[in-house]
Scaffold this motif. Structure first.
Motif, short mmCIF file in Angstrom:
data_model
loop_
_atom_site.label_atom_id
_atom_site.label_comp_id
_atom_site.label_asym_id
_atom_site.label_seq_id
_atom_site.Cartn_x
_atom_site.Cartn_y
_atom_site.Cartn_z
N ALA A 155 103.88 116.95 -12.56
CA ALA A 155 103.42 116.97 -13.95
C ALA A 155 102.77 118.30 -14.30
O ALA A 155 102.98 118.84 -15.39
N CYS A 156 102.00 118.84 -13.36
CA CYS A 156 101.41 120.18 -13.60
C CYS A 156 102.50 121.23 -13.75
O CYS A 156 102.39 122.14 -14.58
N GLY A 157 103.56 121.10 -12.93
CA GLY A 157 104.68 122.02 -13.07
C GLY A 157 105.36 121.91 -14.41
O GLY A 157 105.76 122.91 -15.01
N ALA A 158 105.50 120.69 -14.92
CA ALA A 158 106.11 120.49 -16.23
C ALA A 158 105.26 121.10 -17.34
O ALA A 158 105.79 121.74 -18.26
N VAL A 159 103.96 120.87 -17.26
CA VAL A 159 103.06 121.46 -18.26
C VAL A 159 103.10 122.98 -18.20
O VAL A 159 103.13 123.66 -19.24
#
Length: 311
Positions: free
Chosen positions: A98-102
């Protein structure tokens, strides 16, 4: 539950194998439009693997997420994914992805903002160097001529896109060479190559340690130029397009010995003067269809347990 791990492994294998396969292939220079499509499908497959792995990991870690993701699914489908057998790694994986997506979204937004700022600055500079005449409406002309000793031409994007050409370029371009330059820049605009460049730059800057994204950016810069060259050459001939490239870049040292900032220009000229044979229509269709199937593979991997439960 092994599906999220399998998806991450599949994404890693795709990110490693696909650039090597495309680097060894001889057809991308012959069919740059097909190569652009293949690269987009490869990167989409890598991102889709990460997105699906994030979703299933979050569903395994938190009951609330699982309820939303599998709301319309029968109980047997939910049981097929064996969410109860997961450990603490599921939550960590979901949070990391999720951090990578953000971060990816942030890099894309930053790239778009910077591109718009550069475009706005260029428009202001053009307006300063070529002010509107009394009674002239902004954006009415599709061609802007600027005084300049350096031959140059570029497409000025915006609500009313225009081609900007310097007077030095007009003096050097002969016959239909200017028409070829216009067709080249129009090819970029019609195919929306700027969006490909923005997305590839955002991924490469946001994840500098991932080689597939750096290769994606480099190939986008090269292939969009080849595709635009082909569009111009189909309308005004390969020799005319090659001569226009030479006239615009001859004074920049790109044809001399030693490294040059635009070292790809001589290769583009050579390609136009000694054109490689195009692939057959059947092979182009097969490559296009095979590339379109690459993003489908992670979807099938993610749905296999559920499909087995339903069958």
């Amino acid at each position: 539950m092994m599906v999220p791990a399998l998806l991450l492994l599949l994404g890693a294998l795709t990110a490693v194998a696909a650039p090597r396969f495309l680097a060894r292939a001889e057809w991308p220079d012959r069919e740059p439009v097909v190569a652009l499509w293949v690269w987009q499908c490869v990167v989409a497959a890598v991102l889709l693997c990460c997105a699906l792995s994030m979703t299933l990991s979050a569903a395994a870690a938190w009951q609330a997420v699982r309820g939303h993701v599998f709301a319309p699914a029968p109980q047997g489908v939910v049981e097929a994914y064996a969410f109860g057998a997961t450990g603490s790694w599921a939550a960590a994986t979901a949070v990391a992805l999720a951090c990578g997506a953000v971060w990816t979204a942030a890099m894309l937004i930053r790239e778009i903002v910077r591109a718009r700022a550069r475009s706005r600055q260029r428009r202001d500079e053009v307006l300063l160097r070529a002010p509107l005449l009394p009674g002239e409406e902004p954006g009415t002309g599709r061609l802007v001529v600027l005084e300049g000793e350096r031959p140059d031409a570029w497409w000025l994007s915006g609500a009313a896109p225009r081609l900007v050409v310097t007077t030095a370029a007009l003096r050097r371009l002969k016959g239909r060479q200017l028409d070829a330059v216009v067709a080249h820049e129009e090819g970029h605009a019609q195919a929306r190559h700027d969006w490909l460049l923005h997305c590839s730059a955002a991924l490469a800057v946001g994840f500098p340690q991932v080689p597939v994204f750096a290769a994606f950016r480099d190939e986008m810069h090269r292939l969009v130029e080849l595709a635009a060259d082909d569009m111009a050459s189909r309308r005004f001939g390969r020799v005319t397009t090659a001569l226009a490239l030479v006239e615009l870049n001859e004074g920049r040292g790109v044809f001399g010995p030693g490294p040059a900032p635009q070292a790809h220009v001589p290769q583009r000229v050579h390609r136009l003067l000694t054109p490689p044979g195009r692939l057959t229509a059947a092979r182009r269709l097969r490559l296009t269809a095979a590339a379109a199937l690459v993003p489908v593979v992670p979807v099938l991997v993610a749905f296999v347990p559920g499909l087995r439960a339903l069958s």
